[in-house]
Design a protein around this motif. Sequence first.
Motif, PDB file in Angstrom:
ATOM      1  N   PHE A  76      -4.953  70.416  66.953  1.00 51.45           N
ATOM      2  CA  PHE A  76      -6.877  71.062  66.651  1.00 51.45           C
ATOM      3  C   PHE A  76      -6.230  71.195  65.110  1.00 51.45           C
ATOM      4  CE2 PHE A  76      -8.639  70.106  70.629  1.00 51.45           C
ATOM      5  CZ  PHE A  76      -9.764  70.253  70.006  1.00 51.45           C
ATOM      6  N   GLN A  77      -4.393  72.290  64.963  1.00 52.71           N
ATOM      7  CA  GLN A  77      -4.535  72.449  63.435  1.00 52.71           C
ATOM      8  C   GLN A  77      -3.949  71.862  62.524  1.00 52.71           C
ATOM      9  OE1 GLN A  77      -0.855  75.322  64.790  1.00 52.71           O
ATOM     10  NE2 GLN A  77      -2.190  76.504  65.418  1.00 52.71           N
ATOM     11  N   ASN A  78      -3.409  70.295  62.954  1.00 50.02           N
ATOM     12  CA  ASN A  78      -3.333  69.918  63.156  1.00 50.02           C
ATOM     13  C   ASN A  78      -4.234  68.936  62.002  1.00 50.02           C
ATOM     14  OD1 ASN A  78       0.072  69.831  63.289  1.00 50.02           O
ATOM     15  ND2 ASN A  78       0.156  68.722  64.198  1.00 50.02           N
ATOM     16  N   LYS A  79      -4.839  68.266  63.142  1.00 47.55           N
ATOM     17  CA  LYS A  79      -6.223  67.629  63.239  1.00 47.55           C
ATOM     18  C   LYS A  79      -7.452  68.443  62.059  1.00 47.55           C
ATOM     19  CE  LYS A  79      -9.747  64.393  64.394  1.00 47.55           C
ATOM     20  NZ  LYS A  79      -8.805  62.828  64.199  1.00 47.55           N
ATOM     21  N   ARG A  80      -6.923  69.384  62.579  1.00 50.88           N
ATOM     22  CA  ARG A  80      -8.492  69.940  61.283  1.00 50.88           C
ATOM     23  C   ARG A  80      -7.948  69.624  59.513  1.00 50.88           C
ATOM     24  NH1 ARG A  80      -8.815  73.953  65.094  1.00 50.88           N
ATOM     25  NH2 ARG A  80      -7.104  75.130  64.390  1.00 50.88           N
ATOM     26  N   SER A  81      -6.698  70.338  59.654  1.00 53.29           N
ATOM     27  CA  SER A  81      -5.716  69.748  58.283  1.00 53.29           C
ATOM     28  C   SER A  81      -5.562  68.999  57.611  1.00 53.29           C
ATOM     29  CB  SER A  81      -4.658  70.513  58.155  1.00 53.29           C
ATOM     30  OG  SER A  81      -3.302  69.740  58.633  1.00 53.29           O
ATOM     31  N   LYS A  82      -5.900  67.485  58.548  1.00 51.89           N
ATOM     32  CA  LYS A  82      -5.505  66.404  57.922  1.00 51.89           C
ATOM     33  C   LYS A  82      -7.831  66.404  57.876  1.00 51.89           C
ATOM     34  CE  LYS A  82      -3.322  64.049  60.903  1.00 51.89           C
ATOM     35  NZ  LYS A  82      -2.717  63.189  61.457  1.00 51.89           N
ATOM     36  N   TYR A  83      -9.007  66.678  58.978  1.00 52.46           N
ATOM     37  CA  TYR A  83      -9.745  66.498  58.191  1.00 52.46           C
ATOM     38  C   TYR A  83     -10.635  67.222  56.581  1.00 52.46           C
ATOM     39  CZ  TYR A  83     -14.435  66.984  59.630  1.00 52.46           C
ATOM     40  OH  TYR A  83     -16.142  67.020  59.531  1.00 52.46           O
ATOM     41  N   LYS A  84      -9.688  68.156  56.841  1.00 51.80           N
ATOM     42  CA  LYS A  84     -10.163  69.356  55.818  1.00 51.80           C
ATOM     43  C   LYS A  84      -9.727  68.327  54.730  1.00 51.80           C
ATOM     44  CE  LYS A  84     -10.515  73.477  57.337  1.00 51.80           C
ATOM     45  NZ  LYS A  84      -9.656  74.556  58.348  1.00 51.80           N
ATOM     46  N   LYS A  85      -8.936  68.123  54.572  1.00 51.91           N
ATOM     47  CA  LYS A  85      -7.931  67.122  53.404  1.00 51.91           C
ATOM     48  C   LYS A  85      -8.702  65.562  53.134  1.00 51.91           C
ATOM     49  CE  LYS A  85      -2.690  66.476  52.838  1.00 51.91           C
ATOM     50  NZ  LYS A  85      -2.004  65.886  53.889  1.00 51.91           N
ATOM     51  N   ILE A  86      -8.852  64.691  54.194  1.00 49.85           N
ATOM     52  CA  ILE A  86      -9.977  63.890  54.178  1.00 49.85           C
ATOM     53  C   ILE A  86     -11.506  64.233  53.067  1.00 49.85           C
ATOM     54  CG2 ILE A  86     -11.399  62.235  55.288  1.00 49.85           C
ATOM     55  CD1 ILE A  86      -8.822  61.760  57.347  1.00 49.85           C
ATOM     56  N   MET A  87     -11.892  65.324  54.071  1.00 49.63           N
ATOM     57  CA  MET A  87     -12.929  65.611  53.357  1.00 49.63           C
ATOM     58  C   MET A  87     -13.489  65.635  51.885  1.00 49.63           C
ATOM     59  SD  MET A  87     -15.325  65.772  55.512  1.00 49.63           S
ATOM     60  CE  MET A  87     -16.464  66.152  54.972  1.00 49.63           C
ATOM     61  N   LYS A  88     -12.053  66.668  51.427  1.00 44.74           N
ATOM     62  CA  LYS A  88     -11.485  67.147  50.111  1.00 44.74           C
ATOM     63  C   LYS A  88     -12.055  66.036  48.742  1.00 44.74           C
ATOM     64  CE  LYS A  88      -8.345  69.465  49.201  1.00 44.74           C
ATOM     65  NZ  LYS A  88      -7.588  70.227  48.885  1.00 44.74           N
ATOM     66  N   GLN A  89     -10.881  64.938  49.704  1.00 45.23           N
ATOM     67  CA  GLN A  89     -11.512  63.350  48.546  1.00 45.23           C
ATOM     68  C   GLN A  89     -12.846  63.077  48.379  1.00 45.23           C
ATOM     69  OE1 GLN A  89      -8.480  61.210  51.019  1.00 45.23           O
ATOM     70  NE2 GLN A  89      -6.541  62.321  50.288  1.00 45.23           N
ATOM     71  N   GLY A  90     -13.068  63.231  49.658  1.00 44.60           N
ATOM     72  CA  GLY A  90     -14.623  62.559  49.697  1.00 44.60           C
ATOM     73  C   GLY A  90     -15.151  61.534  50.246  1.00 44.60           C
TER      74      GLY A  90
END
Length: 90
Positions: A76-90
Motif C-alpha cells: 500500500f505504501q508503494n502503491k500510494r507513492s506510485k499513485y501520487k507520482k502519476i497524479m503529479k504528472q497529470g
Amino acid sequence: APLPPQEHEKPPAIANGELRVNGKGKKLRKPRTIYSSLQLQALNQRFQQTQYLALPERAELAAQLGLTQTQVKIWFQNKRSKYKKIMKQG
C-alpha cells in the motif's frame, strides 16, 4: 498453560525487509515478494476503495491473501507513492 515463548514473540529482527547479518555489516535483504495475479487483483481492488487500511482491515486482507501484514502495508505504501507520482504528472 502459558504459551511457549516463540508463539508470541516477533520474528528475529527483520526491519523493513532487511536482515542484518555478517560481521562486515553487510545487509542481507529478503528476496523480493512476487505477488500472484489473484493477490494483485485483490490489492488493487482494495486500493481503489481506500488508499489507507486500518489495522484490522490490513490483518484481514493479509489473512485472506496469505500475505504478511508487513507485505500488505508496504504494498500500500508503494502503491500510494506510485499513485501520487502519476497524479503529479497529470
